[in-house]
Enzyme design. Sequence first.
Site, PDB file in Angstrom:
ATOM      1  N   HIS A 174       0.848  -1.202  -0.031  1.00 54.49           N
ATOM      2  CA  HIS A 174      -0.031   0.014  -0.011  1.00 54.49           C
ATOM      3  C   HIS A 174       0.803   1.350  -0.100  1.00 54.49           C
ATOM      4  CE1 HIS A 174      -3.322  -2.630   2.115  1.00 54.49           C
ATOM      5  NE2 HIS A 174      -3.693  -2.326   0.899  1.00 54.49           N
ATOM      6  N   CYS A 206      -3.147   0.630   9.524  1.00 56.40           N
ATOM      7  CA  CYS A 206      -4.357  -0.140   9.255  1.00 56.40           C
ATOM      8  C   CYS A 206      -5.061  -0.420  10.293  1.00 56.40           C
ATOM      9  CB  CYS A 206      -3.925  -1.147   8.177  1.00 56.40           C
ATOM     10  SG  CYS A 206      -2.707  -2.193   9.007  1.00 56.40           S
TER      11      CYS A 206
END
Length: 259
Positions: A165, A252
Amino acid sequence: MSVRFTRALVRKPPASVAKGLRAVDRGAPSYDGIVAEHAAYVAALERAGLRVEVLPPLDLLPDSLFVEDPALVFPEGAILLRPGAPSRAREAEALRAELAKRFAALVVLPGPGTVDGGDVLTLGDRVLIGLSERTDEAGAQALAAALSAFGKQAEIVRTPPGVLHLKTECAPLGETTVLSTARLAASGIFDGLEVQLVPEGEEPAANALRLNDHILVAEGYPRTAALLEKTGCTVSALPTAQIAKIDAGLSCLSLRWAD
Ligand code: CIR
């Protein structure tokens, strides 16, 4: 403000968490170890002044503790995203009712594209969306349109190849300051911003989390912790060895916003 938060939503690790997706198999994480890392994380969010709500575990969705990927939240409202990994697609629906309870506006991102929240970096009213294996062009365009309804200006950039990511490699430290790996900064996406470079060899520490006057960083990266101390913030080094085995970091594990 990109770094002022009063509330956070997290989800307990499921018993199935060892089946979480991983790009490279470095061995299965220990469930007890992940539970301990999660508890330390929640305590750190609370020390930073956030009111944390903990959602129940979802055993059918091994990656569901990583609540940042299926949604994006702002004080004005929330956007349900479209996670790019098929095994994670249902995580957004599982958050819908929880977000509807807490936000005045809830936008459901239209298909057919995909976007993971880990590819979204918010810097005030500017939002960078990184194209990756999980976030495609159609998803990024749909998110850019949804963001404009919240008064946010989106820019579509590229997550480096081989990186899960965008925020695996960077973190906001303020509205105009980012912490970044040298290789991501070299791509030019942060031109015009103040960039603090993660020291060479400590790249996993780039996924730090600034919350009010606190910064959370993965433990074991002393040069990055020392760099972050210079901001004047309280720096907490948190254990992440188990969640790292399933490619996760600090951002996250929560959705964060200011009410
Ligand atoms: C995954 O591959 O989707 C999970 N095992 C890890 C997700 C980590 N999310 C993030 O960095 N935003």
